[in-house]
Design a protein around this motif. Structure first.
Motif, mmCIF file in Angstrom:
data_model
loop_
_atom_site.group_PDB
_atom_site.id
_atom_site.type_symbol
_atom_site.label_atom_id
_atom_site.label_comp_id
_atom_site.label_asym_id
_atom_site.label_seq_id
_atom_site.Cartn_x
_atom_site.Cartn_y
_atom_site.Cartn_z
ATOM 1 N N LEU A 105 0.861 -1.297 -0.118
ATOM 2 C CA LEU A 105 0.022 -0.134 0.067
ATOM 3 C C LEU A 105 0.979 1.225 -0.179
ATOM 4 N N THR A 106 1.729 1.296 0.955
ATOM 5 C CA THR A 106 2.608 2.452 1.010
ATOM 6 C C THR A 106 3.471 2.284 -0.125
ATOM 7 N N PHE A 107 4.131 1.146 -0.175
ATOM 8 C CA PHE A 107 5.202 1.052 -1.330
ATOM 9 C C PHE A 107 4.732 0.742 -2.733
ATOM 10 N N ALA A 108 3.475 1.032 -2.933
ATOM 11 C CA ALA A 108 2.516 0.662 -4.161
ATOM 12 C C ALA A 108 3.355 1.381 -5.305
ATOM 13 N N ARG A 109 3.959 2.458 -5.293
ATOM 14 C CA ARG A 109 4.579 2.957 -6.639
ATOM 15 C C ARG A 109 6.136 2.770 -6.626
ATOM 16 N N VAL A 110 6.471 2.130 -5.666
ATOM 17 C CA VAL A 110 8.163 2.176 -5.503
ATOM 18 C C VAL A 110 8.748 1.159 -6.486
ATOM 19 N N GLY A 111 9.477 1.767 -7.487
ATOM 20 C CA GLY A 111 10.075 0.768 -8.525
ATOM 21 C C GLY A 111 9.224 1.191 -9.733
ATOM 22 N N ILE A 112 8.108 1.601 -9.670
ATOM 23 C CA ILE A 112 7.196 1.612 -10.919
ATOM 24 C C ILE A 112 7.557 2.828 -11.718
ATOM 25 N N THR A 113 7.518 3.943 -10.705
ATOM 26 C CA THR A 113 7.481 5.302 -11.410
ATOM 27 C C THR A 113 8.926 5.937 -11.438
ATOM 28 N N ASP A 114 9.073 6.948 -12.324
ATOM 29 C CA ASP A 114 10.264 7.713 -12.182
ATOM 30 C C ASP A 114 10.089 8.772 -10.775
ATOM 31 N N PRO A 115 10.987 8.422 -9.883
ATOM 32 C CA PRO A 115 10.771 8.765 -8.747
ATOM 33 C C PRO A 115 10.379 10.585 -8.636
ATOM 34 N N VAL A 116 10.895 11.179 -9.432
ATOM 35 C CA VAL A 116 10.959 12.697 -9.155
ATOM 36 C C VAL A 116 9.997 13.155 -10.290
ATOM 37 N N SER A 117 9.255 12.531 -10.927
ATOM 38 C CA SER A 117 8.293 12.825 -11.982
ATOM 39 C C SER A 117 6.634 13.039 -11.407
ATOM 40 N N VAL A 118 6.412 14.429 -11.340
ATOM 41 C CA VAL A 118 5.188 14.751 -10.838
ATOM 42 C C VAL A 118 4.195 14.165 -11.943
ATOM 43 N N GLU A 119 4.190 14.126 -13.204
ATOM 44 C CA GLU A 119 3.476 13.699 -14.184
ATOM 45 C C GLU A 119 3.290 12.052 -13.806
ATOM 46 N N ASP A 120 4.360 11.517 -13.661
ATOM 47 C CA ASP A 120 4.345 9.824 -13.748
ATOM 48 C C ASP A 120 3.558 9.680 -12.203
ATOM 49 N N PHE A 189 15.676 0.437 6.295
ATOM 50 C CA PHE A 189 15.969 1.063 5.124
ATOM 51 C C PHE A 189 14.704 1.470 4.425
ATOM 52 N N SER A 190 13.531 1.285 5.078
ATOM 53 C CA SER A 190 12.319 1.476 4.307
ATOM 54 C C SER A 190 12.234 2.982 3.932
ATOM 55 N N ASP A 191 12.563 3.851 4.995
ATOM 56 C CA ASP A 191 12.396 5.335 4.921
ATOM 57 C C ASP A 191 13.287 5.507 3.704
ATOM 58 N N ARG A 192 14.561 5.189 3.493
ATOM 59 C CA ARG A 192 15.467 5.547 2.428
ATOM 60 C C ARG A 192 14.841 5.042 1.134
ATOM 61 N N MET A 193 14.117 3.940 1.007
ATOM 62 C CA MET A 193 13.752 3.262 -0.098
ATOM 63 C C MET A 193 12.434 4.239 -0.474
ATOM 64 N N ILE A 194 11.603 4.614 0.286
ATOM 65 C CA ILE A 194 10.566 5.519 -0.110
ATOM 66 C C ILE A 194 10.986 6.918 -0.610
ATOM 67 N N MET A 195 11.912 7.243 -0.069
ATOM 68 C CA MET A 195 12.695 8.644 -0.189
ATOM 69 C C MET A 195 13.256 8.805 -1.578
ATOM 70 N N GLU A 196 14.026 7.555 -1.839
ATOM 71 C CA GLU A 196 14.754 7.401 -3.050
ATOM 72 C C GLU A 196 13.638 6.888 -4.320
ATOM 73 N N GLY A 197 12.575 6.371 -3.828
ATOM 74 C CA GLY A 197 11.908 5.734 -4.909
ATOM 75 C C GLY A 197 10.502 6.278 -5.273
ATOM 76 N N ASP A 198 9.850 6.893 -4.168
ATOM 77 C CA ASP A 198 8.859 7.400 -4.236
ATOM 78 C C ASP A 198 8.421 8.675 -3.240
ATOM 79 N N PRO A 199 9.564 9.751 -3.601
ATOM 80 C CA PRO A 199 9.577 10.853 -2.565
ATOM 81 C C PRO A 199 8.260 11.618 -2.542
ATOM 82 N N LEU A 200 7.479 11.539 -3.800
ATOM 83 C CA LEU A 200 6.167 12.399 -3.979
ATOM 84 C C LEU A 200 5.274 11.928 -2.897
ATOM 85 N N VAL A 201 5.372 10.701 -2.567
ATOM 86 C CA VAL A 201 3.966 10.021 -1.703
ATOM 87 C C VAL A 201 4.482 10.491 -0.417
ATOM 88 N N LEU A 202 5.780 10.621 -0.069
ATOM 89 C CA LEU A 202 6.039 11.627 1.300
ATOM 90 C C LEU A 202 5.567 12.773 1.142
#
Lengths: 511, 239
Positions: A105-120, A189-202
């Motif tokens: 749920l929280t990690f739903a997008r991690v690995g799927i999107t371009d982390p910094v792209s708002v459009e994505d 390392f879950s915080d790091r993974m989110i911040m690097e992989g889906d920062p926009l969710v944070l």
């Protein structure tokens, strides 16, 4: 149309060579005159397969891993750009059991999107939570969070909704949202993974928090050991500002929320919320006494929400799908999902997000695949350096805050570190004391002096000297630290020490 | 009816904004402490004043008194921890009471006697700490500092200066002096400053006064710290 190839930008993947692999793929494509689009995504969290390269095909993404630069030419030869057969072909990413069995749920997008792209991000259900939040009253936003049953994922498991409600109802001209991103627990390392992989969710979670409680300024307190996360967060924040998801009049709502990243200076204790605020204020990282609660008098004396990265990153899905959707996951009073971090002596270390309720054994064997050495797992430390060591007899404990509390253990931030039968728990107990010596802020007597003396007593015990005298002395020190310490640093160091002593007494006996 | 809390079975009135220790002191109930002084903002670091509030350990010097609190103060369990904390403070520094000019006037020593402490329990650190005798009238013997920060707070809050601070993390923490050289002589400390007189141990001493009162006639030679503290701090509360 060019084919999209995904190579993680996650720092663990990078440390395993992901940047070199990305370069090699780009060069090889150029050499062969093939047009490709390389996207640096977050990691899927299967670290034994990193660097894991994915290719977008008609059937979905096909994964290859672990890829070395020397594999790149043969991947092209095998037509990996169309999902071709290769020794490293892992099949469709989504069908890899490790990933498929999770409840992300929280990690739903991690690995799927371009982390910094708002459009994505928006294309993958991002900012739906914020959109809903903007149509709710502040109290209704808080109610969704309260109804979700979300509890602080930093480790203390305090109900997030109650904290937000306190800040909402404390009148002040200025309020703050702080994201505790000082992820200092060993094996986490879950915080790091989110911040690097889906920062926009944070960023979205913090924006919702700000609107909910009436705070216009947020800070991400990031540990200095995360340089990649800093870069990615700053890029994502800049993009969110540019797209009017941060700043003034967010999406025409007349709501304001500003956000910036502040770096810590390397002290573990600054992950403790009050020491964190002292540090943010530019002071020494000393723990404050409570009350006053940060929710009433926090940063610069103003009402402040201090939440962990994962807590805040879980807010968007709650506001998107409703508190009840989230609450339907989990067991007992532990609702929703917990991103577990499997580390230490495990075959398959990585990130596993599951609803509360799975047993530790399931996680260790079904996901972790048992020990990396193939020897039996003898002990597991759950919840970071202040968490208890669990013996095999406790592996059937469900991952649930209360079930862990009942066996004098903690789930903490969800870090799971496994040890095989070669571990010496007396050495680990000594290390726990040493950690406290190193990281104590030094303000209160029991933590400052107790840990220093505790380390020396453990030194004696490890050398098997005067055990009849030293083991009672160790217990006496632990008692004083448990009962008298100002915060969890000194107050919980006895957890690993005493659990090691109680569950593995043979390691503390004379030769 | 006024608001009350219960400490060891005794009903004690309190006013909004009072901490547990303030309410207790006003009612003549002594809670052992070292870093607390009613004149200054609480610090909550020595942890000696830990009491059980409705079953939970809290520092009495920082925890607000509130309706419905049932507090235990003098119990074997709490006093055992207090004794161990005091022992920790003794082994961290170099406290040789018989040769210390503060003996008999020292709160650390008096608390130790009050708690029935007869040994150090823990091994000594025997840390080599320095003495700063540079100031003409005041000296610092770092061997005896327990980091209560009373001098830090007194200098800021009473003297309107900023002579002292704590530096260093964890067991490395040290009392430091705010002067270009780090020496007391180059600070703006005056012998008449509150900060020069507030030290509960013999870490900050006024020169040439040490033996004016002979041993045997000193504060704690004839009274326990509970009565002395209640008299001094109760009066201070009344001010």
């Amino acid at each position: 149309m060019s084919i999209t190839v995904y190579v993680p930008c996650d720092s663990s993947a990078v440390s395993l060579g992901a940047n070199r692999v990305a370069d090699a793929i780009a060069q090889e494509a150029q050499k062969r005159g093939i047009e490709i689009n390389v996207v640096r995504n977050g990691s899927r969290g299967m670290y034994w397969l990193e660097p894991m390269v994915e290719v977008a095909t008609d059937k979905g993404r096909v994964a290859y891993g672990a890829v070395k630069t020397s594999d790149v030419a043969s991947l092209f030869d095998a037509d990996f750009l169309n999902g071709g057969v290769h020794a490293l072909n892992l099949g469709l990413t989504e069908e890899i059991p490790y990933l498929k069995k999770q409840q992300r749920l929280t990690f739903a997008r991690v690995g799927i999107t371009d982390p910094v792209s708002v459009e994505d991000y928006v294309a993958h259900d991002g900012y739906r939570g914020l959109k809903n939040a903007l149509s709710y009253s502040q109290a209704d936003i808080v109610k969704h969070v309260t109804d979700s049953g979300l509890r602080g994922r930093g480790g203390a498991a305090f109900p997030t909704g109650i904290k937000w409600n306190t800040v909402l109802n404390t009148p002040s001209e200025q309020k703050y949202i702080i994201c505790n991103a000082d992820e200092g627990d060993s094996g986490t390392f879950s915080d790091r993974m989110i911040m690097e992989g889906d920062p926009l969710v944070l960023i979205e979670g913090m924006t919702i928090a700000g609107i909910a409680v009436g705070a216009t300024q947020g800070y991400i307190y990031l540990r200095i050991e995360y340089p990649h996360a800093l870069e990615i967060l700053n890029a994502a924040i800049a993009n969110a500002y540019a797209a009017n998801y941060l700043g003034e009049n967010i999406q025409g709502s007349s709501k304001t929320f500003h956000l910036e990243v502040r770096q810590g200076a390397g002290a573990y204790v600054c992950g403790e919320e009050t020491a964190l605020m002292e540090s943010l204020e530019g002071k020494r990282g000393l723990v404050r006494f409570k009350p006053p609660l940060p929710a009433i008098s926090g940063l610069f004396g103003k009402p402040t929400v201090v939440n962990n990265v994962i807590s805040l990153a879980s807010v968007p899905v709650i506001l998107d799908k409703g508190g009840e959707f989230y609450r339907d996951f989990g067991m007992g009073r532990s609702r929703g999902t917990l991103p577990l971090q499997l580390a230490g002596n495990l075959k398959h270390a990585g990130l596993v997000e599951l609803a509360f309720g799975a047993t530790l054994r399931e996680v260790l064997y079904d996901f972790g695949g048992g020990s990396a050495t193939g020897k039996p797992i003898r002990a597991v430390q759950v919840g970071g350096p202040l968490g208890s060591y669990l013996p095999e007899s406790q592996f059937d404990t469900p991952l649930d805050y209360e079930a862990f509390a009942a066996i004098w253990a903690v789930l903490g931030h969800g870090g799971i570190v496994a040890f095989d039968e070669t571990v010496d728990l007396a050495q680990m107990a000594k290390y726990s004391m040493e950690f406290c010596v190193e990281e104590s802020c030094g303000k209160c007597t029991p933590c400052r002096i107790g840990s220093t003396r505790g380390y020396e007593v453990m030194d004696e015990i490890v050398a098997k000297r005067d055990l009849d005298k030293n083991i009672p002395l160790l217990r006496s020190l632990c008692d004083t630290m448990l009962n008298g310490s100002l915060c969890a640093m000194g107050g919980m160091t006895p957890y690993p020490v005493l659990s090691a002593l109680n569950h593995f007494p043979e390691d503390f006996q004379g030769r | 009816m006024s608001k009350t809390i219960v400490i060891d079975g005794k009903v004690i009135p309190f006013e909004d904004g009072q901490t547990i220790i303030q309410a207790a002191t006003a009612a003549g109930v002594y809670i052992p402490h070292l870093c607390h002084n009613p004149k200054f903002t609480p610090h909550g670091s020595c942890k000696l004043c830990t009491v059980k509030v409705n079953g939970r350990n809290c520092s009495a010097c920082t925890f607000p008194a509130a309706k419905g609190q049932t507090i235990t103060n003098i119990t074997k369990e709490l006093n055992d921890d207090r004794e161990k904390i005091t022992q920790m403070l003794f082994v961290e520094g170099n406290h040789f009471c018989p040769s210390c000019e503060k003996t008999g006037n020292c709160n650390l020593q008096a608390v130790a006697y009050h708690l029935g402490m007869t040994d150090n329990h823990f091994p000594h650190f025997f840390e080599n700490r320095e003495v700063d005798a540079s100031h003409p009238d005041v000296m610092i013997d770092h061997n005896r500092c327990i980091f209560c920060t009373l001098c830090v707070r007194a200098s800021q809050q009473e003297d309107g200066k900023n002579v002292f601070a704590i530096s260093g993390r964890g067991i490395e923490k040290r009392l430091v002096v705010n002067s270009p050289s780090g020496l007391l002589k180059d600070s703006d400390l005056d012998v008449n400053d509150c900060a020069a007189h507030i030290c509960p141990t013999g870490a900050i001493l006024i020169k040439r006064t040490g033996y004016k009162v002979p041993i045997g006639q000193r504060i704690f030679d004839h009274a326990h710290i509970d009565t002395v503290a209640l008299a001094a701090e109760g009066a201070s509360h009344d001010e």
